[in-house]
Design a protein around this motif. Structure first.
Motif, mmCIF file in Angstrom:
data_model
loop_
_atom_site.group_PDB
_atom_site.id
_atom_site.type_symbol
_atom_site.label_atom_id
_atom_site.label_comp_id
_atom_site.label_asym_id
_atom_site.label_seq_id
_atom_site.Cartn_x
_atom_site.Cartn_y
_atom_site.Cartn_z
ATOM 1 N N ALA A 142 14.054 38.387 -6.016
ATOM 2 C CA ALA A 142 13.997 39.600 -5.201
ATOM 3 C C ALA A 142 12.984 40.515 -5.866
ATOM 4 C CB ALA A 142 15.364 40.277 -5.148
ATOM 5 N N TYR A 143 12.520 41.485 -5.134
ATOM 6 C CA TYR A 143 11.604 42.439 -5.752
ATOM 7 C C TYR A 143 11.996 43.860 -5.406
ATOM 8 C CZ TYR A 143 8.983 42.271 -1.292
ATOM 9 O OH TYR A 143 8.597 42.314 0.020
ATOM 10 N N VAL A 144 11.686 44.749 -6.326
ATOM 11 C CA VAL A 144 12.004 46.168 -6.196
ATOM 12 C C VAL A 144 10.693 46.906 -5.987
ATOM 13 C CG1 VAL A 144 12.968 48.198 -7.339
ATOM 14 C CG2 VAL A 144 14.001 45.940 -7.710
ATOM 15 N N LYS A 145 10.680 47.764 -4.997
ATOM 16 C CA LYS A 145 9.483 48.539 -4.716
ATOM 17 C C LYS A 145 9.866 50.006 -4.538
ATOM 18 C CE LYS A 145 5.479 48.690 -1.726
ATOM 19 N NZ LYS A 145 4.808 48.112 -0.564
ATOM 20 N N ALA A 146 9.139 50.882 -5.231
ATOM 21 C CA ALA A 146 9.348 52.314 -5.067
ATOM 22 C C ALA A 146 8.787 52.741 -3.720
ATOM 23 C CB ALA A 146 8.660 53.080 -6.194
ATOM 24 N N SER B 104 24.010 41.414 -9.370
ATOM 25 C CA SER B 104 25.323 41.092 -8.798
ATOM 26 C C SER B 104 25.227 40.026 -7.709
ATOM 27 C CB SER B 104 26.008 42.347 -8.256
ATOM 28 O OG SER B 104 25.409 42.757 -7.041
ATOM 29 N N GLU B 105 24.045 39.905 -7.101
ATOM 30 C CA GLU B 105 23.800 38.879 -6.083
ATOM 31 C C GLU B 105 23.167 37.634 -6.688
ATOM 32 O OE1 GLU B 105 24.737 39.092 -2.880
ATOM 33 O OE2 GLU B 105 25.575 41.070 -3.283
ATOM 34 N N GLN B 106 23.100 37.578 -8.016
ATOM 35 C CA GLN B 106 22.511 36.481 -8.780
ATOM 36 C C GLN B 106 21.052 36.232 -8.379
ATOM 37 O OE1 GLN B 106 25.418 33.351 -8.201
ATOM 38 N NE2 GLN B 106 26.574 34.061 -9.956
ATOM 39 N N LEU B 107 20.307 37.335 -8.232
ATOM 40 C CA LEU B 107 18.883 37.263 -7.928
ATOM 41 C C LEU B 107 18.104 37.758 -9.136
ATOM 42 C CD1 LEU B 107 18.956 38.876 -4.380
ATOM 43 C CD2 LEU B 107 18.585 36.447 -4.905
ATOM 44 N N GLU B 108 16.995 37.123 -9.435
ATOM 45 C CA GLU B 108 16.091 37.588 -10.476
ATOM 46 C C GLU B 108 15.168 38.601 -9.836
ATOM 47 O OE1 GLU B 108 14.514 37.979 -14.151
ATOM 48 O OE2 GLU B 108 16.109 36.558 -13.707
ATOM 49 N N ALA B 109 15.207 39.841 -10.311
ATOM 50 C CA ALA B 109 14.426 40.907 -9.702
ATOM 51 C C ALA B 109 13.141 41.151 -10.469
ATOM 52 C CB ALA B 109 15.247 42.188 -9.645
ATOM 53 N N VAL B 110 12.080 41.406 -9.713
ATOM 54 C CA VAL B 110 10.800 41.780 -10.287
ATOM 55 C C VAL B 110 10.379 43.092 -9.639
ATOM 56 C CG1 VAL B 110 10.095 39.419 -10.811
ATOM 57 C CG2 VAL B 110 9.510 40.415 -8.608
ATOM 58 N N SER B 111 9.543 43.852 -10.309
ATOM 59 C CA SER B 111 9.086 45.129 -9.771
ATOM 60 C C SER B 111 7.668 45.004 -9.221
ATOM 61 C CB SER B 111 9.111 46.221 -10.838
ATOM 62 O OG SER B 111 10.434 46.500 -11.202
ATOM 63 N N LEU B 112 7.419 45.687 -8.131
ATOM 64 C CA LEU B 112 6.071 45.772 -7.563
ATOM 65 C C LEU B 112 5.602 47.201 -7.709
ATOM 66 C CD1 LEU B 112 6.395 43.762 -4.250
ATOM 67 C CD2 LEU B 112 5.566 42.975 -6.456
ATOM 68 N N HIS B 113 4.335 47.354 -7.977
ATOM 69 C CA HIS B 113 3.776 48.693 -8.142
ATOM 70 C C HIS B 113 2.799 48.978 -7.042
ATOM 71 C CE1 HIS B 113 5.621 48.979 -12.095
ATOM 72 N NE2 HIS B 113 5.228 47.756 -12.267
ATOM 73 N N VAL C 218 18.624 49.984 -0.190
ATOM 74 C CA VAL C 218 17.856 51.190 -0.507
ATOM 75 C C VAL C 218 18.741 52.046 -1.391
ATOM 76 C CG1 VAL C 218 16.741 53.264 0.393
ATOM 77 C CG2 VAL C 218 16.646 51.134 1.699
ATOM 78 N N THR C 219 18.187 52.504 -2.518
ATOM 79 C CA THR C 219 18.968 53.301 -3.456
ATOM 80 C C THR C 219 18.080 54.349 -4.118
ATOM 81 O OG1 THR C 219 20.492 53.176 -5.340
ATOM 82 C CG2 THR C 219 18.627 51.659 -5.346
ATOM 83 N N ASP C 220 18.703 55.264 -4.818
ATOM 84 C CA ASP C 220 17.930 56.350 -5.436
ATOM 85 C C ASP C 220 17.468 56.052 -6.856
ATOM 86 O OD1 ASP C 220 20.506 56.465 -6.455
ATOM 87 O OD2 ASP C 220 20.601 58.637 -6.435
ATOM 88 N N THR C 221 17.899 54.929 -7.430
ATOM 89 C CA THR C 221 17.455 54.590 -8.788
ATOM 90 C C THR C 221 17.037 53.128 -8.860
ATOM 91 O OG1 THR C 221 19.605 53.904 -9.660
ATOM 92 C CG2 THR C 221 19.054 56.276 -9.805
ATOM 93 N N ARG C 222 16.065 52.890 -9.706
ATOM 94 C CA ARG C 222 15.615 51.518 -9.948
ATOM 95 C C ARG C 222 16.737 50.707 -10.585
ATOM 96 N NH1 ARG C 222 13.280 48.628 -14.092
ATOM 97 N NH2 ARG C 222 11.719 47.117 -13.476
ATOM 98 N N ASP C 223 17.481 51.336 -11.493
ATOM 99 C CA ASP C 223 18.588 50.638 -12.164
ATOM 100 C C ASP C 223 19.634 50.152 -11.174
ATOM 101 O OD1 ASP C 223 17.412 50.927 -14.648
ATOM 102 O OD2 ASP C 223 18.599 52.687 -15.194
ATOM 103 N N ALA C 224 19.938 50.953 -10.153
ATOM 104 C CA ALA C 224 20.915 50.537 -9.142
ATOM 105 C C ALA C 224 20.396 49.342 -8.351
ATOM 106 C CB ALA C 224 21.241 51.698 -8.215
ATOM 107 N N ALA C 225 19.108 49.330 -8.037
ATOM 108 C CA ALA C 225 18.522 48.197 -7.319
ATOM 109 C C ALA C 225 18.591 46.936 -8.170
ATOM 110 C CB ALA C 225 17.086 48.510 -6.925
ATOM 111 N N LEU C 226 18.268 47.068 -9.463
ATOM 112 C CA LEU C 226 18.330 45.918 -10.366
ATOM 113 C C LEU C 226 19.757 45.422 -10.550
ATOM 114 C CD1 LEU C 226 15.741 47.042 -13.063
ATOM 115 C CD2 LEU C 226 15.426 45.329 -11.253
ATOM 116 N N ALA C 227 20.705 46.351 -10.627
ATOM 117 C CA ALA C 227 22.121 45.966 -10.774
ATOM 118 C C ALA C 227 22.599 45.208 -9.545
ATOM 119 C CB ALA C 227 22.983 47.202 -11.015
ATOM 120 N N ASN C 228 22.170 45.652 -8.363
ATOM 121 C CA ASN C 228 22.560 44.948 -7.139
ATOM 122 C C ASN C 228 21.968 43.544 -7.119
ATOM 123 O OD1 ASN C 228 21.961 44.201 -4.087
ATOM 124 N ND2 ASN C 228 23.831 45.456 -4.208
ATOM 125 N N ALA C 229 20.714 43.418 -7.525
ATOM 126 C CA ALA C 229 20.089 42.101 -7.583
ATOM 127 C C ALA C 229 20.879 41.189 -8.523
ATOM 128 C CB ALA C 229 18.645 42.213 -8.036
#
Length: 91
Positions: free
Chosen positions: A30-34, A82-91, A69-80
């Motif tokens: 999964a990926y996290v994007k601001a 909990s879903e057993q997904l490896e999260a990466v960040s996009l800039h 959708v969440t207000d913190t990057r940490d919450a997005a990573l924690a959700n990933a």
């Protein structure tokens, strides 16, 4: 160990197709994007309306499907996690 060199011609031939890239990591990555809260409705039509002017973080499945959708990057990573997904960040 001796340094390894790579054949650039081979690397070009090994490029993934658009279809292959779309399913790459499905169910694993999964990926996290601001984003800005006012842009969320365009990226995630099912998301609730958010007050404009906020920084938010969107967690997407590898295929681009919005998950959260969440207000913190940490919450997005924690959700990933909990879903057993490896999260990466996009800039």
């Amino acid at each position: 160990m001796r340094p390894q060199t790579f054949d650039r011609n081979l690397a070009v031939k090994a490029q993934m197709s658009t279809e292959d890239f779309t399913v790459f990591g499905a169910g694993l990555l999964a990926y996290v994007k601001a984003a800005r809260s006012e842009d969320v409705a365009f990226m995630c039509p099912d998301a609730p309306m958010l007050a404009p002017g906020q920084d938010v973080f969107v967690l997407y499945a590898a295929d681009g499907t919005p998950i959260l959708v969440t207000d913190t990057r940490d919450a997005a990573l924690a959700n990933a996690a909990s879903e057993q997904l490896e999260a990466v960040s996009l800039h």
